[in-house]
Scaffold this motif. Structure first.
Motif, mmCIF file in Angstrom:
data_model
loop_
_atom_site.group_PDB
_atom_site.id
_atom_site.type_symbol
_atom_site.label_atom_id
_atom_site.label_comp_id
_atom_site.label_asym_id
_atom_site.label_seq_id
_atom_site.Cartn_x
_atom_site.Cartn_y
_atom_site.Cartn_z
ATOM 1 N N THR A 126 -23.610 16.060 33.339
ATOM 2 C CA THR A 126 -22.772 15.699 32.198
ATOM 3 C C THR A 126 -21.754 14.671 32.672
ATOM 4 O O THR A 126 -21.051 14.900 33.661
ATOM 5 C CB THR A 126 -22.031 16.927 31.632
ATOM 6 N N ASP A 127 -21.708 13.540 31.990
ATOM 7 C CA ASP A 127 -20.748 12.484 32.306
ATOM 8 C C ASP A 127 -19.679 12.445 31.232
ATOM 9 O O ASP A 127 -19.995 12.419 30.032
ATOM 10 C CB ASP A 127 -21.446 11.127 32.393
ATOM 11 N N THR A 128 -18.421 12.449 31.645
ATOM 12 C CA THR A 128 -17.302 12.509 30.701
ATOM 13 C C THR A 128 -16.295 11.407 31.007
ATOM 14 O O THR A 128 -15.997 11.137 32.162
ATOM 15 C CB THR A 128 -16.605 13.881 30.771
ATOM 16 N N LYS A 140 -9.936 14.001 26.551
ATOM 17 C CA LYS A 140 -11.376 13.776 26.654
ATOM 18 C C LYS A 140 -11.825 12.889 25.507
ATOM 19 O O LYS A 140 -11.605 13.197 24.337
ATOM 20 C CB LYS A 140 -12.154 15.094 26.629
ATOM 21 N N SER A 143 -18.327 12.684 26.057
ATOM 22 C CA SER A 143 -19.191 13.367 27.023
ATOM 23 C C SER A 143 -20.651 13.091 26.673
ATOM 24 O O SER A 143 -21.019 13.070 25.489
ATOM 25 C CB SER A 143 -18.952 14.882 27.024
ATOM 26 N N HIS A 145 -24.597 14.374 27.871
ATOM 27 C CA HIS A 145 -25.473 15.245 28.651
ATOM 28 C C HIS A 145 -26.715 14.458 29.066
ATOM 29 O O HIS A 145 -27.333 13.777 28.231
ATOM 30 C CB HIS A 145 -25.921 16.458 27.837
ATOM 31 N N VAL A 192 -21.796 5.390 28.227
ATOM 32 C CA VAL A 192 -20.600 5.846 28.926
ATOM 33 C C VAL A 192 -19.852 4.674 29.532
ATOM 34 O O VAL A 192 -18.635 4.525 29.345
ATOM 35 C CB VAL A 192 -20.978 6.866 30.032
#
Length: 221
Positions: A126-128, A140, A143, A145, A192
């Motif tokens: 998971t990249d946030t 945040k 995000s 997945h 992202v």
């Protein structure tokens, strides 16, 4: 001569987030539509309610409807989030059908944080994207997945059974790369990196990289 002023143009990002400028020139970032996870909850709940009614279990049907309404309300509320980016500042808010509700406190941005959490058994990550303020708090923003060998999805369905109800985006080229440095940027989905770069440029702050070796895996199908 007439007034030729126009509404601010909306730009759609790879994450299905939207950006536009307000009258004062601030950048507004809106989250992806929550329609998919809402339907992912509403359709099974409606089917289950009909089945329980057929078997004369009205009480169970009512409970299913109440549960669905609560989940849909949470998803709709989360899907109304926007962030207002000014000169080195960011302010969270909510907007329904273009009407902005009361905004939260304005935060002085200190950095954009790109964090990766690797799931167990090399199943994915998971990249946030966060924005850290000068009080060490984090907002945040996005995000994603990443399921290895399958797809990347916006995590607006959360980590539970609706994890795979979020929109599909460009897959992360290296979903298992564990490095907490600038080499993480090309390893994440372009959805992202695009938003992280927009925030970095708009807020004029550095990007900080993090990686957690053990992370929970979403329960999506």
């Amino acid at each position: 001569m007439g007034d030729h002023s126009q509404e601010p143009a909306t730009t759609w990002l790879l994450s299905l987030y939207r950006t536009e400028r307000d009258a004062s020139g601030r950048l507004l970032i809106s989250v992806a539509s929550p329609l998919a996870p809402i339907l992912g909850c509403a359709v099974p709940a409606a089917f289950g309610a009909l089945v329980t009614l057929v078997f004369r279990a009205a009480g169970a049907s009512v409970l299913l409807v109440i549960f669905a309404v609560l989940v849909i309300a949470v998803l709709a509320y989360n899907g109304s989030r926007i962030w207002i980016c000014g000169a080195g500042t960011i302010q969270p808010s909510h907007a329904f059908w273009g009407a902005r509700l009361r905004s939260g406190a304005t935060h002085t941005a200190r950095s954009v944080v790109l964090r990766r959490e690797l799931w167990r058994a090399d199943a994915g990550s998971t990249d946030t994207v966060f924005v850290a303020d000068d009080a060490s708090r984090r907002l945040k923003i996005l995000s994603i997945h990443n399921w290895v060998g399958r797809e990347s999805r916006v995590a607006n369905g959360g980590m539970g059974s609706l994890a795979r109800s979020g929109p599909v985006v460009v897959s992360a080229p290296s979903p298992l790369r564990p490095w907490a440095n600038e080499t993480l940027m090309p390893a994440v989905s372009e959805a992202v990196s695009e938003l992280a770069e927009i925030l970095q440029q708009e807020l004029a702050v550095p990007v900080v990289y993090e990686c957690e070796q053990i992370g929970a895996k979403p329960r999506g199908r």
